[in-house]
Every structure is written in structure tokens, then in C-alpha cells.
Design a protein around this motif. Structure first.
Motif, mmCIF file in Angstrom:
data_model
loop_
_atom_site.group_PDB
_atom_site.id
_atom_site.type_symbol
_atom_site.label_atom_id
_atom_site.label_comp_id
_atom_site.label_asym_id
_atom_site.label_seq_id
_atom_site.Cartn_x
_atom_site.Cartn_y
_atom_site.Cartn_z
ATOM 1 N N THR A 167 -7.415 8.197 15.382
ATOM 2 C CA THR A 167 -8.121 9.434 15.030
ATOM 3 C C THR A 167 -7.136 10.502 14.580
ATOM 4 O O THR A 167 -7.430 11.298 13.675
ATOM 5 N N GLU A 168 -5.949 10.517 15.179
ATOM 6 C CA GLU A 168 -4.918 11.450 14.730
ATOM 7 C C GLU A 168 -4.534 11.164 13.287
ATOM 8 O O GLU A 168 -4.403 12.099 12.471
ATOM 9 N N TYR A 176 -5.101 17.784 8.307
ATOM 10 C CA TYR A 176 -4.564 18.403 9.518
ATOM 11 C C TYR A 176 -3.093 18.026 9.708
ATOM 12 O O TYR A 176 -2.642 16.961 9.276
ATOM 13 N N GLU A 177 -2.361 18.914 10.371
ATOM 14 C CA GLU A 177 -0.957 18.678 10.685
ATOM 15 C C GLU A 177 -0.753 18.824 12.186
ATOM 16 O O GLU A 177 -1.402 19.659 12.830
ATOM 17 N N GLU A 178 0.146 18.038 12.748
ATOM 18 C CA GLU A 178 0.428 18.160 14.172
ATOM 19 C C GLU A 178 1.238 19.419 14.435
ATOM 20 O O GLU A 178 2.278 19.654 13.816
ATOM 21 N N LEU A 179 0.743 20.256 15.348
ATOM 22 C CA LEU A 179 1.429 21.484 15.707
ATOM 23 C C LEU A 179 2.295 21.329 16.936
ATOM 24 O O LEU A 179 3.380 21.891 17.034
ATOM 25 N N ASP A 180 1.772 20.580 17.940
ATOM 26 C CA ASP A 180 2.452 20.538 19.229
ATOM 27 C C ASP A 180 1.877 19.391 20.042
ATOM 28 O O ASP A 180 0.841 18.804 19.684
ATOM 29 N N ARG A 187 -1.993 18.487 19.557
ATOM 30 C CA ARG A 187 -2.714 19.559 18.858
ATOM 31 C C ARG A 187 -2.464 19.461 17.361
ATOM 32 O O ARG A 187 -1.315 19.419 16.904
ATOM 33 N N LEU A 188 -3.562 19.437 16.606
ATOM 34 C CA LEU A 188 -3.490 19.418 15.154
ATOM 35 C C LEU A 188 -4.219 20.638 14.606
ATOM 36 O O LEU A 188 -5.157 21.140 15.229
ATOM 37 N N ALA A 189 -3.800 21.100 13.433
ATOM 38 C CA ALA A 189 -4.447 22.270 12.828
ATOM 39 C C ALA A 189 -4.409 22.154 11.319
ATOM 40 O O ALA A 189 -3.568 21.461 10.739
ATOM 41 N N ILE A 190 -5.338 22.851 10.693
ATOM 42 C CA ILE A 190 -5.436 22.911 9.247
ATOM 43 C C ILE A 190 -4.749 24.192 8.783
ATOM 44 O O ILE A 190 -4.878 25.237 9.422
ATOM 45 N N ARG A 191 -3.988 24.123 7.735
ATOM 46 C CA ARG A 191 -3.329 25.326 7.202
ATOM 47 C C ARG A 191 -4.318 26.130 6.354
ATOM 48 O O ARG A 191 -5.126 25.562 5.634
ATOM 49 N N ASN A 192 -4.213 27.451 6.447
ATOM 50 C CA ASN A 192 -5.034 28.338 5.615
ATOM 51 C C ASN A 192 -6.509 27.998 5.733
ATOM 52 O O ASN A 192 -7.238 27.928 4.737
ATOM 53 N N GLY A 193 -6.958 27.798 6.972
ATOM 54 C CA GLY A 193 -8.341 27.436 7.211
ATOM 55 C C GLY A 193 -9.245 28.642 7.375
ATOM 56 O O GLY A 193 -8.894 29.772 7.004
#
Length: 310
Positions: A167-168, A176-180, A187-193
Motif C-alpha cells: 500500500t505504501e 505521495y512521498e514518505e515524510l517520516d 507517514r506519507l504526504a502529498i506535496r502542494n495538496g
């Protein structure tokens, strides 16, 4: 890697009582009910939407309240926690409010350097408030919560999975990119979301699988701007081997669905046309709106659907 997805669009869950559900989100959380409609596949069941003033993608919590539904069993293969964003320094206000309102499951925690207040919904739903100083989204200010404390929208969802690896990789393909990482959580997040940018993956290899019921998340939806971008995402997912539904008209957005490797149902939903397509913005969520194919049921539904307010 895709670049069309802009964060979360909505989260859809199951409930046991429509009136209780409505009171919790509009009364206790101070959100706006932006649509009162029915389940496309079971029109004798409400589909209720709670959000900010406009029903902005990234703020929309939706529910199917099935009368007499059994309680869900939490486990892996589901969304474990839906987290809302609140301003920095406001958790004490919310903790007092929730205690006075008798909300269960209150606990303070800190993850990834963020202060959180966990709490439970009426059916044992997993929720949290997260202090986020960077969130500039405007809150709904007519829900009984002061503007300085009010919910801004979603912060994140947390997926509970037996093995989060596949799923990652899917989320990374979705942009999504892994942040931490912390322990068994990535934790993954989308840039400029759109502000609802974060997905956490908690790996629990020894846990039992969840059973869907009241208090369970049915699916989580990701936002794209329009139908053209949605079709690009659909093609890319299908080219990668995912079984994706055709585009379905949900009146307030177009939707496609597919099952993730970890068992969670994902949706990709358009920001268009929005919740004001059949109601003036000043009166969102006030009257029962029915899909065209169910309009003939209006007399029956208006008589038999549970009253949400006195």
C-alpha cells in the motif's frame, strides 16, 4: 508517479443511528451538514455529509446510517483513525468540551512532533484532533465553535494493515512521498495538496482483520480537480494492474473505486461539480435531495426516514 491527486476528498463511514450521527457532527464537532441525501444502492438509508461551509474537498466526512446494523470490529484492512486539523493551542478547549459532552476514548498523545487528542465517535469510530499551526483553511463559523478553535478540515487518515509495504508503494505511485517513520508507522504526504495531505500506514502483522459495521470506515476518497484528471488516474491504475470501476456519477462528484493490497477501499473523486449544484450555498444540507433514479420514492422516504432534528 502521478501528479493529479491533491490530498483527501472525503471519508465515508457506517453508523447505527442517523439522528445521533447528525447531532455528533453538527452539535459536538460544530461541522456543517452540507448534504442530506440517500445511499444510491439502498435509498431507504441516508447518506449524510458533514464538512466546512462549502463542502470543500479535504473536509468532508460522510455517513451511511443503517438502522440496526451490527457494530464493526476494528482490526487490520481498514482506516483506523480519521484525524481533523485544529489550530495550535486548542486541544485543551476541545478536551474540556468533549469531557462535558461525554465523548468517550479521550487521550492525549504526540506523534511525529504533533499534539493530538484521540476520541471516539458514537459507534466507536476512531478520531483525533491534531494541532497544525500551518493550516490556513477557513472553518465553518456557525456551528457553535469559536472560529479560533474550530476544525479546519481533515489532517490525515491512518491505515491499519497487516503489511503496509504494498500500500505504501501504491500511495507513492499516486504521488505521495514518505515524510517520516516512527516504530511501525510510516507517514506519507502529498506535496502542494489541499491541506488534507497526510496518510499514515500502521503495520500490525499479528492483528485480526476488521469486520465492517457501525463505526467502520467504508472507504477513503482522494481528490482530483476534474474528470479529465480522474480518467488519467484511472488509466494509470489499470495499466498497473488494479481493477478499477467505471466512472460513477455521485451527483456532487464523479467517482472511481478500487481495492488496495491491504484491503482498504480507495476512491478517486472529482472536486466538481460540488455540493451547491442543487442547493444554494446558504442552505446546504437543509432539504432531502434525491438522485434522479430515486425521485419517485420521495413520498415514501420523507415519511419513513428518521427525523434528524425536532
Amino acid at each position: 508517479m502521478l501528479d493529479q491527486i491533491k490530498g483527501l476528498h472525503h471519508v465515508t463511514s457506517m453508523a447505527s443511528d442517523a439522528r445521533q450521527n447528525n447531532e455528533f457532527f453538527t452539535g459536538k464537532l460544530g461541522l456543517r451538514r452540507v448534504k442530506k441525501t440517500v445511499n444510491f444502492d439502498a435509498p431507504d438509508v441516508y447518506h449524510l455529509y458533514y464538512a466546512d461551509e462549502l463542502g470543500t474537498p479535504g473536509s468532508v466526512m460522510t455517513y451511511f446510517p443503517f438502522p440496526n446494523i451490527g457494530k464493526g470490529r476494528h482490526g487490520v484492512g481498514e482506516v483506523g483513525t480519521t484525524a481533523y486539523s485544529v489550530p495550535e493551542g486548542t486541544l485543551a478547549y476541545w478536551e474540556r468540551r468533549f469531557a462535558e459532552e461525554g465523548i468517550a476514548g479521550l487521550s492525549r498523545e504526540e506523534t511525529f512532533g504533533e499534539k493530538r487528542l484521540a476520541f471516539a465517535g458514537p459507534d466507536g469510530d476512531g478520531f483525533a484532533l491534531v494541532e497544525d499551526r500551518a493550516d490556513t483553511r477557513a472553518p465553518w463559523v456557525k456551528g457553535g465553535i469559536p472560529a479560533d478553535e474550530a476544525i479546519r478540515g481533515f489532517h490525515s487518515v491512518s491505515l491499519r494493515l497487516k503489511d503496509g509495504g504494498a500500500t505504501e508503494e501504491l500511495l507513492k505511485f499516486m504521488g505521495y512521498e514518505e515524510l517520516d517513520k516512527s516504530g511501525n508507522v510510516r507517514r506519507l504526504a502529498i506535496r502542494n495538496g489541499n491541506g488534507a495531505d497526510v496518510v499514515d500506514i500502521e503495520s500490525l502483522p499479528g492483528a485480526a482483520f476488521a469486520d465492517l459495521g457501525a463505526g467502520s470506515v467504508h472507504h477513503v476518497a482522494f481528490a482530483v480537480e476534474d474528470r479529465a484528471r480522474q480518467l488519467e488516474v484511472r488509466k494509470a491504475l489499470m495499466d498497473t494492474g488494479y481493477q478499477v470501476t467505471p466512472v460513477i456519477d455521485r451527483d456532487y462528484f464523479w467517482a472511481i473505486y478500487f481495492r488496495t493490497p491491504g484491503g482498504v477501499l480507495f476512491e478517486v473523486a472529482t472536486n466538481e461539480p460540488g455540493f451547491d449544484r442543487d442547493e444554494d450555498t446558504a442552505h446546504l444540507g437543509e432539504t432531502l435531495k434525491l438522485p434522479a433514479q430515486h425521485q419517485h420514492l420521495r413520498p415514501y422516504l420523507e415519511k419513513h426516514l428518521q427525523k434528524l432534528e425536532d
